[in-house]
Design an enzyme around this catalytic site. Structure first.
Site, short mmCIF file in Angstrom:
data_model
loop_
_atom_site.label_atom_id
_atom_site.label_comp_id
_atom_site.label_asym_id
_atom_site.label_seq_id
_atom_site.Cartn_x
_atom_site.Cartn_y
_atom_site.Cartn_z
N SER A 179 -36.31 -85.15 21.14
CA SER A 179 -37.53 -85.56 21.79
C SER A 179 -37.61 -87.40 22.33
O SER A 179 -38.36 -87.05 22.80
CB SER A 179 -38.46 -85.96 20.65
OG SER A 179 -38.00 -86.49 18.75
N HIS A 207 -40.87 -79.13 22.17
CA HIS A 207 -40.69 -80.18 23.22
C HIS A 207 -39.97 -79.50 24.00
O HIS A 207 -39.56 -80.18 25.82
CB HIS A 207 -39.77 -81.38 23.43
CG HIS A 207 -40.56 -83.08 23.04
ND1 HIS A 207 -41.17 -83.36 23.04
CD2 HIS A 207 -40.51 -83.47 22.04
CE1 HIS A 207 -42.20 -84.27 23.13
NE2 HIS A 207 -41.06 -84.83 21.83
N LYS A 237 -48.31 -80.55 22.93
CA LYS A 237 -48.17 -80.91 23.89
C LYS A 237 -48.82 -80.40 24.88
O LYS A 237 -49.32 -80.61 25.26
CB LYS A 237 -46.61 -81.61 23.38
CG LYS A 237 -46.44 -82.50 21.74
CD LYS A 237 -44.32 -82.31 21.42
CE LYS A 237 -44.90 -84.02 20.71
NZ LYS A 237 -43.56 -83.67 19.48
C1 LIG Z 1 -44.08 -84.39 17.82
C2 LIG Z 1 -42.49 -82.89 17.47
C3 LIG Z 1 -43.50 -82.31 16.22
C4 LIG Z 1 -44.83 -82.74 15.57
O1 LIG Z 1 -45.90 -82.07 15.98
P1 LIG Z 1 -46.99 -82.66 16.07
O2 LIG Z 1 -48.23 -81.47 16.52
O3 LIG Z 1 -47.03 -83.59 16.57
O4 LIG Z 1 -48.20 -82.93 14.57
C5 LIG Z 1 -42.00 -82.24 15.84
N1 LIG Z 1 -41.24 -81.65 15.80
C6 LIG Z 1 -40.63 -82.04 16.59
C7 LIG Z 1 -39.42 -81.91 17.71
C8 LIG Z 1 -41.27 -82.97 18.43
O5 LIG Z 1 -41.38 -83.54 18.67
#
Ligand SMILES: *Cc1c(COP(=O)(O)O)cnc(C)c1O
Length: 390
Positions: A179, A207, A237
């Site tokens: 990320s 991601h 996302k």
């Molecule tokens: C953003 C993210 C999460 C968490 O997801 P949310 O739905 O925002 O809680 C988990 N793992 C990774 C690699 C992320 O980038």
């Protein structure tokens, strides 16, 4: 720490240039936001990679599902078993080529819930050092032994797998797309190690889904290599909603529903969250070129613009573009220059990244116009020069 020490602790955070606070921002599209005072910005800090949260079809699906209640009233195993969540699980599983999927309230909870349910004393989790905080926390609550391996160092991972004495199950956990660096895990190698050491492989595609692979199916599609035991993802996302999921086989999915405390003991998402994610997923499947294709085009264009300005970038292929500056002060200064010129970028500091690797992080979306990218690249060049001269 005593609670009375908090003011002093806060002062230390401020002194280190690591203080953080929430600032009101309303996203008008995935690429544009306004402050409460009306000032508008081009935004490069959103994870809404495909612009799904503002798509008409997605908003209409959510609006329609609001009529089933603004809340779900209970956990999935009780009154919160909205049809939309089950529909979404079915289509996510098909999208990820697994038998089933289990939806959680956030991606964070998905990681906690999976590791909590599956790993325990006697097991060993091998975790990449740059894995997302939710994996780190999931490892902690699992009560399994945790071995952190150097970032994407497959040789070291193999040594650790070989030499570690394990009575129970070996787990290998990795982000698909990391990320904060935007690089992609070596899935073919992870799959080979999984096979060799009979490990359970968990890939977090938060991601990656909707972002890499020709049709946005994530890391497996990017490499044309499947076989992870569990693929984790988020609905928050590229899918433009709220929530997370685990895609796995039937037995693992059923076990999670029976043993995962974050799944069992938290009120389920309202129907609208699943309905929105489902509408976004369908758009993505129907028009991959309009979404993933456009995202890639914008990403390539922005990388080329910044390279032409001699901004150092990694040679990644994802829409996450880190510009490493090192210390906190430079990074905040860079961010402020951009903000004053109408561009929002993220200043990433510890504890999100390691000491000395502070960075400006840009995320590109399919919703940015070419002119947005050109405007931003020019501002970023100015900020880069200003930081260098300071
Ligand atoms: C953003 C993210 C999460 C968490 O997801 P949310 O739905 O925002 O809680 C988990 N793992 C990774 C690699 C992320 O980038």
């Amino acid at each position: 720490m005593k609670v009375s020490d908090i003011p002093g602790e806060l002062e230390k955070i401020r002194q280190a240039d690591r203080f953080r606070q929430v600032q009101d921002l309303r996203m008008v599209t995935a690429a544009r936001g306004v402050r409460r005072d009306g000032k508008g910005y081009i935004v490069f800090s959103s994870n809404d990679y495909l612009g799904m949260t503002h798509e008409k079809e997605v908003q209409e699906a959510a609006a329609q599902a609001v009529s089933y209640g603004t809340g779900s009233g209970g956990a999935r195993l009780t009154s919160g078993a909205v049809f939309e969540a089950s529909d979404l699980e079915r289509e996510l599983a098909a999208f990820k080529h697994t038998a089933e999927a289990v939806v959680f309230n956030t991606g964070y909870m998905a990681n906690l819930g999976i590791l909590y349910a599956l790993a325990g004393p006697g097991d060993v989790i091998f975790s990449d050092e740059l894995n997302h905080a939710s994996i780190v926390d999931g490892c902690r609550i699992s009560r399994a032994k945790v071995i952190v391996y150097p970032h994407s160092d497959m040789k070291r991972l193999q040594e650790l797998l070989e030499t570690c004495d394990v009575s129970g199950q070996r787990f290998i956990v990795s982000d698909g797309v990391f990320s904060m660096d935007g690089d992609i895990a070596d899935l073919p190698c992870l799959l080979a190690l999984k096979k060799k050491y009979d490990a359970c492989l968990i890939i977090d595609d938060a991601h990656a889904t909707g972002v890499i692979g020709k049709t946005g199916r994530g890391t497996a599609e990017y490499y044309g290599a499947s076989g992870a035991d569990i693929t984790v993802g988020t609905l928050s996302k590229a899918l433009g909603s709220q929530g997370g999921y685990a895609a796995a086989d039937e037995a693992v999915a059923a076990y999670i529903r029976n043993r995962s405390r974050p799944f069992i003991f938290s009120t389920a998402m309202p129907a609208m969250s699943s309905a929105a994610a489902l509408a976004a997923l369908r758009l993505l499947e129907q028009f991959p070129e309009r979404y993933v294709g456009r995202l890639k085009e914008n990403t390539d264009y922005m990388r080329a613009l910044l390279r032409a300005f001699h901004i150092p970038l990694n040679d990644g292929r994802t829409p996450i573009l880190p510009i490493i500056l090192g210390d906190e002060r430079k990074t905040l200064y860079f961010e402020r220059i951009c903000r004053e010129k109408g561009i929002i970028v993220s200043a990433i500091r510890p504890p999100t990244v390691a000491q000395g690797t502070c960075r400006i992080r840009l995320s590109i979306t399919a919703a940015h116009a070419k002119e947005d990218l050109e405007t931003a690249a020019a501002v970023i060049q100015e900020a880069w020069k200003a930081v260098a001269e300071r």
